[in-house]
Design a protein around this motif. Structure first.
Motif, PDB file in Angstrom:
ATOM      1  N   VAL A 238       0.717  -1.579  -0.246  1.00 48.88           N
ATOM      2  CA  VAL A 238      -0.262  -0.045   0.442  1.00 48.88           C
ATOM      3  C   VAL A 238       0.559   1.257  -0.182  1.00 48.88           C
ATOM      4  N   ALA A 239       1.798   1.316   0.573  1.00 41.69           N
ATOM      5  CA  ALA A 239       3.328   2.517   0.679  1.00 41.69           C
ATOM      6  C   ALA A 239       3.751   2.517  -0.868  1.00 41.69           C
ATOM      7  N   LEU A 240       4.142   1.754  -1.391  1.00 44.32           N
ATOM      8  CA  LEU A 240       4.213   1.519  -2.007  1.00 44.32           C
ATOM      9  C   LEU A 240       3.562   2.291  -3.432  1.00 44.32           C
ATOM     10  N   LEU A 241       2.548   1.819  -3.841  1.00 39.34           N
ATOM     11  CA  LEU A 241       1.168   2.209  -4.486  1.00 39.34           C
ATOM     12  C   LEU A 241       0.783   4.062  -3.876  1.00 39.34           C
ATOM     13  N   TYR A 242       1.230   3.621  -2.691  1.00 42.51           N
ATOM     14  CA  TYR A 242       0.029   5.597  -2.362  1.00 42.51           C
ATOM     15  C   TYR A 242       1.466   6.520  -2.338  1.00 42.51           C
ATOM     16  N   ASP A 243       2.306   6.292  -2.032  1.00 42.69           N
ATOM     17  CA  ASP A 243       3.821   6.504  -2.770  1.00 42.69           C
ATOM     18  C   ASP A 243       3.914   7.200  -4.411  1.00 42.69           C
TER      19      ASP A 243
ATOM     20  N   PHE B 108       1.755   7.515  -6.156  1.00 43.65           N
ATOM     21  CA  PHE B 108       0.537   8.144  -6.813  1.00 43.65           C
ATOM     22  C   PHE B 108       0.235   9.543  -6.591  1.00 43.65           C
ATOM     23  N   CYS B 109       0.183   9.803  -5.447  1.00 38.96           N
ATOM     24  CA  CYS B 109       0.383  10.673  -4.415  1.00 38.96           C
ATOM     25  C   CYS B 109       1.209  11.158  -3.465  1.00 38.96           C
ATOM     26  N   PHE B 110       2.413  10.845  -3.860  1.00 36.14           N
ATOM     27  CA  PHE B 110       3.499  11.650  -3.317  1.00 36.14           C
ATOM     28  C   PHE B 110       3.692  13.179  -3.522  1.00 36.14           C
ATOM     29  N   ARG B 111       3.982  14.131  -2.226  1.00 39.22           N
ATOM     30  CA  ARG B 111       4.030  15.416  -3.667  1.00 39.22           C
ATOM     31  C   ARG B 111       5.525  16.054  -2.376  1.00 39.22           C
TER      32      ARG B 111
ATOM     33  N   TYR C 206      -4.778   8.340   7.578  1.00 38.86           N
ATOM     34  CA  TYR C 206      -2.922   8.733   8.148  1.00 38.86           C
ATOM     35  C   TYR C 206      -1.775   8.540   7.355  1.00 38.86           C
ATOM     36  N   TRP C 207      -2.528   8.279   5.748  1.00 36.61           N
ATOM     37  CA  TRP C 207      -1.039   8.471   4.999  1.00 36.61           C
ATOM     38  C   TRP C 207      -0.974   9.460   4.224  1.00 36.61           C
ATOM     39  N   ARG C 208      -1.937  10.415   4.525  1.00 35.27           N
ATOM     40  CA  ARG C 208      -2.012  11.155   3.924  1.00 35.27           C
ATOM     41  C   ARG C 208      -0.824  12.236   5.078  1.00 35.27           C
ATOM     42  N   PHE C 209      -1.071  12.372   6.368  1.00 37.33           N
ATOM     43  CA  PHE C 209       0.006  12.399   7.108  1.00 37.33           C
ATOM     44  C   PHE C 209       0.758  11.568   6.766  1.00 37.33           C
ATOM     45  N   SER C 210       1.451  10.765   6.686  1.00 31.50           N
ATOM     46  CA  SER C 210       2.355  10.006   6.178  1.00 31.50           C
ATOM     47  C   SER C 210       3.771  10.733   5.818  1.00 31.50           C
ATOM     48  N   ILE C 211       2.659  11.387   4.287  1.00 31.15           N
ATOM     49  CA  ILE C 211       3.254  12.081   3.504  1.00 31.15           C
ATOM     50  C   ILE C 211       3.667  14.044   3.645  1.00 31.15           C
TER      51      ILE C 211
ATOM     52  N   LEU D 205      -6.395   6.425  -4.725  1.00 28.89           N
ATOM     53  CA  LEU D 205      -5.320   5.765  -5.493  1.00 28.89           C
ATOM     54  C   LEU D 205      -5.938   6.302  -7.138  1.00 28.89           C
ATOM     55  N   LEU D 206      -7.309   5.799  -7.430  1.00 28.26           N
ATOM     56  CA  LEU D 206      -7.886   6.428  -8.406  1.00 28.26           C
ATOM     57  C   LEU D 206      -7.055   7.637  -9.583  1.00 28.26           C
TER      58      LEU D 206
END
Length: 590
Positions: free
Chosen positions: A34-39, A41-44, A176-181, A449-450
């Motif tokens: 999930v971390a790889l997918l989120y980073d 697509f969504c990492f800034r 929580y993922w938004r806070f992580s990045i 993630l979409l």
């Protein structure tokens, strides 16, 4: 003999310690996926002032400069000069940081130190992510630890099924993922608060079964240390000492007075050295953060206090604080509390208040969560500043989110209690209900993630390669004034003072009497403000009128000490003025 050992080994992996190891590994690998997918697509890059401020402070610590900052607030200059006989705001060398709690930058310092320095260019957009990504990975490791703690707590209070679903829901919660990045300290706080809950739960269990006094004292001392660490990570969360002490006073019967005294004493000892340092420098215990209740009030709207070189603090009245408390508390209760944790488990937590659990620890920890929420709601209302407006929900002023994992655990447990009251035709149907519940709660993450996905850079108001290039044009000790000072300090590695409220007058005051300002960098934060309200002299001749005059006449206003403009930035709604044409002969990435 061999067959017997093989069967024993298989049994261990199915039912014993091996099964726990396998489940843990599967959960960890799923989390990494999930971390790889989120980073991807969504990492800034870091896009909040708070995150960039913590990062540049961590870099200063890593480089051996101590708790000093390149992000200079005019208000911190005022506080420091107020306490010094020579009225020196300490900006000629390294400006001491009096705005941030120390623990999170200390944790980030080795991460930043191990990250190779990187030159950014406008043609390599994705190359900007290295330092920021390292910070995000650190915070995602904290998130994984928090996930493990959620499983441990849910397993102690309910059963394995609740623990697995609670851990899955935690790992699939988009907030929580938004806070992580984000680069903020929230995920570190999640770990500390969950550890505190575990200590308090074990303390209550030990008191109830008359455990040895030494064990209770150890758990109390550990709780005090965790509370101190929480306060040193985020000042406003230090108020969690209130529900912790209340929990001991209400539910611990063995050596109650001694345990309360020890918890408070350890908490105070942890905070005292840093408070003493802040008090010596600024005259208040938490430095700039001590005045957060005064921000976004009648006298100091938006970020006016942070940018004030001569704030009129004596004009603040008790009614101003009361109005802010009432207005923001209403917003917290109506908008933020129902969305605590970014999902709908708050509703199950509320329903659980009507249930009586057979496990006394579970019932009593529920009261800890309730008292903590009641404590943090007014605190969150009072400390709200411009940071919330700039980044709603994902900011350091979202205090309720640190309690949301506990709410999630209770909410999941209540869901299972309600589910057990229903009759299912088969176990498969029950598993289907579990799966449907998990799927519905994880929909926000799935839709995130979409496509379409956000840009990997936070532009506007600033583009990191531009900011780093400006930093290369400046000397290592040159001072720049900017409306994005945290970005200049982090990406440009330059000492940056925030644009002052009084515009050119206070610019001249700093430039002539404190330290020469070599450049002025304004972005869309200033250039895109309301035209009639600000540009036409609305803010006592602030920077909006300066920008209007500069753009309308295509020349620097008369008498302004910085005469040389880099016109390549004008097309992007930015203004860069310098003391001379420093970009001549330099590499041009703009």
């Amino acid at each position: 003999m061999f067959t017997f050992k093989l069967q024993e080994l298989i049994h261990r992996f199915e039912e014993g310690a091996g099964a726990r190891v396998v489940r843990g590994l599967l959960l960890a690998f799923a989390f990494i996926g999930v971390a790889l997918l989120y980073d991807s697509f969504c990492f800034r890059n870091l896009n909040t002032q708070e995150a960039m401020d913590s990062a540049q402070l961590a870099r200063n610590i890593a480089e051996g400069n101590g708790f000093t900052t390149k992000f200079v607030r005019p208000f911190s200059m005022y506080l420091i000069s107020r306490e010094r006989a020579d009225r020196n705001p300490l900006i000629k060398e390294e400006h001491p940081d009096v705005a941030n709690a120390p623990l999170y930058p200390l944790l980030l310092a080795p991460i930043v130190k191990l990250t190779p320095r990187q030159d950014l260019t406008a043609h390599k957009v994705f190359s900007i992510a290295r330092s920021d990504l390292a910070i995000a990975i650190f915070n995602q490791i904290m998130l994984l630890i928090a996930l493990g703690l959620v499983y441990v707590l849910a397993r102690r209070w309910f059963d394995r099924s609740v623990a697995i679903i609670a851990a899955l829901l935690f790992g699939l919660t988009e907030l929580y993922w938004r806070f992580s990045i984000s680069g903020l300290s929230t995920n570190v706080l999640l770990v500390l608060v969950l550890l505190l809950a575990l200590c308090l739960a074990r303390l209550e269990e030990g008191s109830r079964v008359q455990a040895p006094k030494g064990r209770l004292i150890f758990l109390t001392l550990l709780s005090g240390v965790l509370l101190g660490a929480i306060g040193l990570t985020r000042y406003s969360c230090a108020f969690l000492i209130v529900p912790a002490v209340a929990f001991v006073a209400l539910f611990i019967t063995q050596s109650r007075s001694l345990l309360i005294t020890l918890m408070i004493a350890v908490f105070v000892v942890c905070l005292a050295p840093w408070i003493a340092r802040n008090w010596t420098m600024t005259g208040v215990p938490f430095g700039v953060a001590s005045y957060a209740p005064a921000e976004q009030t009648r006298l100091f709207p938006e970020d006016r206090l942070q940018r004030s070189l001569h704030p009129e603090l004596t004009q603040m009245q008790s009614g101003d604080y009361f109005r802010k408390l009432v207005v923001n508390t209403r917003a917290v209760i109506t908008n933020e509390l129902p969305r605590i944790g970014g999902n709908w488990l708050w509703a199950f937590f509320l329903a659980g208040l009507l249930l009586r659990f057979r496990n006394p620890t579970l019932s009593r920890m529920r009261w800890f969560v309730i008292i903590a929420l009641v404590t943090l709601i007014p605190v969150q209302a009072l400390v709200r500043t411009q940071n919330w407006t700039a980044s709603p929900d994902v900011n350091s002023e979202n205090l309720l989110v640190v309690l949301s994992p506990l709410v999630l655990i209770f909410g999941t447990g209540v869901f299972f209690v309600l589910l057990d009251s229903l009759e299912f035709p088969s176990q498969t149907a029950r598993y289907g209900a579990w799966s449907g519940f998990t799927l519905v709660m994880s929909l926000p993450l799935a839709f995130t993630l979409l496509p379409p996905h956000p840009s990997p850079v936070s532009y506007p108001p600033y583009f990191p390669p531009y900011v780093q290039q400006i930093g290369r044009w400046l000397g290592p000790r040159d001072l720049i004034m900017s409306d994005v000072p945290a970005a200049v300090a982090w990406y440009g590695r330059s000492q940056a003072v925030a644009t002052t409220i009084m515009g050119r007058d206070e610019f001249t005051e700093i430039h002539d009497f404190q330290k020469p300002i070599r450049a002025l960098y304004l972005t869309s934060v200033t250039t895109e403000r309301k035209f009639l309200a600000n540009w036409m002299g609305g803010d006592k001749g602030g920077w909006e009128s300066f920008v209007f005059e500069t753009v309308a006449k295509h020349e620097v206003p008369t008498g302004f000490p910085l005469k040389h403009a880099n016109t390549s930035l004008f097309r992007d709604g930015q203004i860069l003025l310098m003391d001379y044409e420093r970009w001549r002969g330099a590499r041009k990435d703009l």
